[in-house]
Design an enzyme around this catalytic site. Structure first.
Site, PDB file in Angstrom:
ATOM      1  N   CYS A  87       0.826  -1.207   0.000  1.00 42.59           N
ATOM      2  CA  CYS A  87       0.000   0.000   0.000  1.00 42.59           C
ATOM      3  C   CYS A  87       0.866   1.264   0.000  1.00 42.59           C
ATOM      4  CB  CYS A  87      -0.884   0.023   1.236  1.00 42.59           C
ATOM      5  SG  CYS A  87      -1.935  -1.420   1.325  1.00 42.59           S
TER       6      CYS A  87
ATOM      7  N   ARG B  29       4.507   0.664  -6.283  1.00 43.01           N
ATOM      8  CA  ARG B  29       4.520  -0.259  -5.145  1.00 43.01           C
ATOM      9  C   ARG B  29       3.561  -1.431  -5.345  1.00 43.01           C
ATOM     10  NH1 ARG B  29       6.585   2.246  -0.271  1.00 43.01           N
ATOM     11  NH2 ARG B  29       5.274   0.900   1.003  1.00 43.01           N
TER      12      ARG B  29
ATOM     13  N   TRP C  47      -3.259  -2.482  -1.733  1.00 37.71           N
ATOM     14  CA  TRP C  47      -2.930  -3.827  -2.216  1.00 37.71           C
ATOM     15  C   TRP C  47      -3.702  -4.760  -1.288  1.00 37.71           C
ATOM     16  CZ3 TRP C  47      -0.474  -8.396  -0.640  1.00 37.71           C
ATOM     17  CH2 TRP C  47      -0.007  -9.217  -1.661  1.00 37.71           C
TER      18      TRP C  47
ATOM     19  N   ASN D  17      -1.242   1.123   6.050  1.00 41.07           N
ATOM     20  CA  ASN D  17      -0.413   0.120   5.379  1.00 41.07           C
ATOM     21  C   ASN D  17       0.000  -0.877   6.448  1.00 41.07           C
ATOM     22  OD1 ASN D  17       1.373  -1.351   3.830  1.00 41.07           O
ATOM     23  ND2 ASN D  17       2.995   0.187   3.869  1.00 41.07           N
ATOM     24  N   GLY D  18      -0.309  -2.153   6.240  1.00 36.27           N
ATOM     25  CA  GLY D  18       0.042  -3.163   7.242  1.00 36.27           C
ATOM     26  C   GLY D  18      -1.116  -4.113   7.454  1.00 36.27           C
TER      27      GLY D  18
ATOM     28  N   GLU E 233      17.581 -16.563 -10.541  1.00 36.56           N
ATOM     29  CA  GLU E 233      17.238 -15.160 -10.766  1.00 36.56           C
ATOM     30  C   GLU E 233      16.571 -14.978 -12.139  1.00 36.56           C
ATOM     31  OE1 GLU E 233      16.727 -12.738  -9.129  1.00 36.56           O
ATOM     32  OE2 GLU E 233      16.773 -11.069 -10.523  1.00 36.56           O
TER      33      GLU E 233
ATOM     34  N   LYS F 244      12.679 -13.531 -12.658  1.00 38.22           N
ATOM     35  CA  LYS F 244      12.504 -12.304 -13.458  1.00 38.22           C
ATOM     36  C   LYS F 244      11.514 -12.551 -14.582  1.00 38.22           C
ATOM     37  CE  LYS F 244      13.924  -9.944 -11.772  1.00 38.22           C
ATOM     38  NZ  LYS F 244      14.597  -9.454 -10.630  1.00 38.22           N
TER      39      LYS F 244
ATOM     40  N   GLU G  70       7.845 -13.114 -13.180  1.00 40.63           N
ATOM     41  CA  GLU G  70       7.098 -11.981 -12.624  1.00 40.63           C
ATOM     42  C   GLU G  70       6.634 -10.990 -13.682  1.00 40.63           C
ATOM     43  OE1 GLU G  70      10.979  -9.693 -10.701  1.00 40.63           O
ATOM     44  OE2 GLU G  70       9.106  -9.611  -9.649  1.00 40.63           O
TER      45      GLU G  70
ATOM     46  N   HIS H 169      16.720 -36.200 -12.667  1.00 39.55           N
ATOM     47  CA  HIS H 169      16.173 -36.930 -11.522  1.00 39.55           C
ATOM     48  C   HIS H 169      14.666 -36.716 -11.386  1.00 39.55           C
ATOM     49  CE1 HIS H 169      20.102 -38.280 -10.266  1.00 39.55           C
ATOM     50  NE2 HIS H 169      20.542 -37.057 -10.545  1.00 39.55           N
TER      51      HIS H 169
ATOM     52  N   LYS I  97       6.034  -3.924  -4.842  1.00 37.41           N
ATOM     53  CA  LYS I  97       7.477  -3.656  -4.855  1.00 37.41           C
ATOM     54  C   LYS I  97       8.106  -3.974  -3.502  1.00 37.41           C
ATOM     55  CE  LYS I  97      11.397  -2.167  -6.406  1.00 37.41           C
ATOM     56  NZ  LYS I  97      12.142  -3.163  -7.200  1.00 37.41           N
TER      57      LYS I  97
HETATM   58  C1  AGP Z   1      12.391  -8.928  -7.560  1.00 39.30           C
HETATM   59  O1  AGP Z   1      12.308  -8.850  -8.932  1.00 39.30           O
HETATM   60  C2  AGP Z   1      11.178  -9.183  -6.862  1.00 39.30           C
HETATM   61  N1  AGP Z   1      10.186  -8.232  -7.192  1.00 39.30           N
HETATM   62  C3  AGP Z   1      11.238  -9.601  -5.407  1.00 39.30           C
HETATM   63  O2  AGP Z   1      11.647 -10.921  -5.410  1.00 39.30           O
HETATM   64  C4  AGP Z   1      12.122  -8.813  -4.391  1.00 39.30           C
HETATM   65  O3  AGP Z   1      13.465  -8.985  -4.713  1.00 39.30           O
HETATM   66  C5  AGP Z   1      11.806  -9.323  -2.972  1.00 39.30           C
HETATM   67  O4  AGP Z   1      10.457  -9.048  -2.682  1.00 39.30           O
HETATM   68  C6  AGP Z   1      12.700  -8.718  -1.921  1.00 39.30           C
HETATM   69  O5  AGP Z   1      12.540  -7.334  -1.832  1.00 39.30           O
HETATM   70  P1  AGP Z   1      13.577  -6.463  -1.035  1.00 39.30           P
HETATM   71  O6  AGP Z   1      14.873  -6.554  -1.759  1.00 39.30           O
HETATM   72  O7  AGP Z   1      13.011  -5.075  -1.066  1.00 39.30           O
HETATM   73  O8  AGP Z   1      13.674  -7.016   0.340  1.00 39.30           O
END
Ligand code: AGP
Length: 606
Positions: A2, A27, A75, A99-100, A479, A483, A486, A502, A601
């Site tokens: 949020c 965000r 969110w 937010n929370g 990684e 990427k 998402e 396996h 985010k």
């Molecule tokens: C990265 O592309 C992601 N959106 C996500 O995995 C992110 O790295 C993760 O939520 C951790 O966030 P932070 O680095 O702000 O702790």
């Protein structure tokens, strides 16, 4: 998650709120709302969808003058994506955004029901508004102090009381809030991106402190009513950094910002060709005293940790484990004063990483965090901090934050090896000089986008694919996979190349794409065998290899080679290629890469 913005001052508050919400769109959110004072009344406008939808509705009030208001992007956690569940929530004279998560909202709702008070939404936030209103007679500070004693969970609240026009009250526990007082008025938000338009100087509202914002000033008091002076912070980036600057998407802009981000992160930490953390106030004793490292983080930051483990163990022979932060607390981790827990986080606010850090501290471990956002919770609560200097990362998909995290992990490995004496100073100087060349190397590799874009187009209709690699390349596969998933919504899995047979190789059939990373000479021959295994089952292979790799043309459909670089530094190049693959695949599928569905985010709930 949020986004929060509040403003009271001498310019149009609606405009400040809407602009602020636009800045906070990155965000991740599914609805938005604003409330503002008009004379002695509070007006609320809400919309499901984008801030532009809210803007359309708010246009009805374009002739209404307002100098004070609060705005929110939601969110959804408790209750579906509806206007009723959208913030701000109102109860009696209280209007509030949050937010929370209020964990005990059910019990609180039952207590309120006994008094005949029923919520109209399904949210925990409305219950919080009702609790504050229930505690409110005429003194907002008293009501907030009384109410927060009842609330359990994480929160950042902005609250307006109908009979106190022009004032905004804020309090937080866990969730972040930053604020600044300027000549236009007082402004408060969930992060600096919404504040930068007004000032580069700001403060983080201390936890469990109440901020009272008026058009002239911000007063902070603790829960015992003592006035507190905030610690002012300064950011060295500006509005331009928070704008797309001619790029179609922030993700692409941020991919291109990597040479500069890497330079800013690496250069200040190299003195006489050696890694040096004196300016970060990190003593060598931190490294000499420990016999074990645990790296804990989430998502991409955790993947940076996997590369870090490899570097530290290779150079120091000290055991390193990498734990997913959301699992860390439930594994009963073995922690003591000779264990260094390294938390990695771009935002510095990820709830699970923060909780892991707290557990580490409670159990007497040493703590060091690698964080991008200055003054964030993880940075403040760690014993030591190494800031990455990536500037603001707006796209949900982390790109530049990842490569600078890698750079800091390498610097740690080098310094640690120096302190332990596990490799010679000459070797450390050599490695450090190689690291210094990385911004230039990354710059060179950025121009490979023209060859990646057509390859990505081939993935357009793909439903599922695999990333495979060994050693450092396996960590990179993880990684590459997150990427792609998402931003393109294509299902993918990262597999250690030797593990595929396996079980998972049963999924490799005609034209299933396999992105094979083979940048490491020590496992190259084995990677070739693994690629042949998938190739002979019909896979469409995209291979990423080192500059000198001898690759038989029949082995893969597409070959992408890195410019010449020592194998240990290949991850910096391969990361860029993987980022481009994700980006161009999402673009080919017509998706909004900066704001992928369902994602936030900064994940501030557990
Ligand atoms: C990265 O592309 C992601 N959106 C996500 O995995 C992110 O790295 C993760 O939520 C951790 O966030 P932070 O680095 O702000 O702790």
């Amino acid at each position: 998650m949020c986004g929060i913005i509040g403003f009271t001052g001498n310019i149009d508050a609606k405009e400040v709120l809407l602009q602020g919400l636009k800045a906070l769109e990155y965000r991740g959110y599914d609805s938005a709302g604003i409330s503002f004072f008009t004379d002695d009344k509070i007006t609320t406008v809400k919309a499901v969808g984008k801030v532009s939808d809210l803007e359309g509705k708010a246009a009805l009030f374009s002739n209404t003058s307002t100098k004070c208001g609060i705005g929110h992007t939601r969110w959804a956690t408790h209750g579906g994506v509806t206007e009723t569940n959208c913030h701000p929530h109102k109860s009696g004279r209280v209007t509030l955004i949050h937010n929370g998560i209020i964990e005990n909202y059910k019990e609180l709702a039952e207590e309120l029901a006994e008094k005949g008070k029923q919520p109209i939404s399904q949210t925990d936030t409305e219950i919080a508004a009702m609790v504050i209103d229930d505690c409110y007679k005429s003194n907002p500070l008293k009501a907030i102090r009384k109410a927060v004693k009842k609330l359990q969970g994480a929160y950042a609240f902005l609250i307006m009381f109908e009979d106190h026009p022009g004032s905004i009250y804020a309090i937080r526990n866990g969730s972040p809030l930053v604020a600044t007082a300027t000549k236009e008025g007082s402004v408060i938000a969930s992060d600096m991106v919404a504040l930068i338009k007004y000032s580069k100087d700001y403060f983080v509202l201390p936890e469990h402190h109440i901020a009272q914002l008026t058009s002239k000033s911000i007063k902070i008091t603790d829960l015992d009513q003592n006035e507190v002076e905030p610690d002012m912070l300064h950011v060295n980036w500006d509005m331009a950094a928070a704008r797309k600057g001619g790029y179609d998407y922030f993700m692409l802009k941020e991919i291109h910002e990597q040479p500069e981000a890497l330079r800013n992160t690496i250069s200040p930490r190299i003195k006489n060709n050696m890694p040096d953390f004196a300016a970060d106030a990190i003593p060598d004793s931190l490294f000499s005293d420990l016999n074990r490292i645990i790296i804990t983080a989430c998502g991409t930051a955790m993947h940076a940790g996997l590369i870090g483990k490899n570097m530290i163990e290779t150079l120091t022979r000290v055991p390193v484990s990498v734990d997913i932060a959301s699992e860390f607390r439930y594994q009963n981790p073995i922690l003591d004063k000779r264990t260094l827990v390294i938390t990695i986080s771009q935002s510095g606010e990820t709830a699970d990483t923060l909780a892991a850090l707290r557990l580490a501290r409670e159990n007497g471990a040493r703590t060091l965090s690698i964080v991008n956002v200055k003054g964030s919770s993880i940075a403040r609560e760690s014993e030591y901090v190494l800031y990455t200097h990536a500037g603001p990362e707006i796209a949900v998909a982390s790109t530049k934050a990842y490569t600078v995290q890698l750079a800091v992990m390498y610097l740690i490995a080098f310094r640690f090896a120096f302190v332990k004496g596990t490799i010679s100073n000459n070797e450390i100087v050599k490695l450090t000089k190689e690291l210094e060349k990385i911004p230039g190397f990354v710059n060179e590799i950025l121009s490979c986008d023209t060859s990646i874009e057509p390859i990505s187009k081939k993935l357009l209709k793909t439903e599922s694919l695999f990333f495979i690699g060994r050693g450092l390349d396996y960590a990179l596969s993880c990684e590459g996979s997150i990427k792609l998933k998402e931003v393109s919504y294509i299902h993918s899995e990262a597999y250690a190349a030797g593990e595929l047979k396996h079980g998972t190789i049963s999924l490799i059939t005609d034209n299933v794409p396999v992105i094979a990373l083979a940048t490491q000479e020590n496992v190259f021959a084995k990677m070739i065998s693994n690629i042949r295994e998938v190739r002979s089952r019909g896979a469409m292979v995209i291979m990423i290899a080192g500059a000198d790799a001898q690759v038989d043309a029949s082995l893969c459909d597409h070959l992408i080679t890195l410019p010449p670089i020592d194998d240990a530094f290949a991850p910096f190049g391969a990361a860029i290629i993987l980022q481009y693959i994700a980006y161009y695949t999402a673009i080919a599928r017509g998706l909004n890469v900066d704001q992928p569905r369902n994602l936030a985010k900064s994940v501030t709930v557990e």
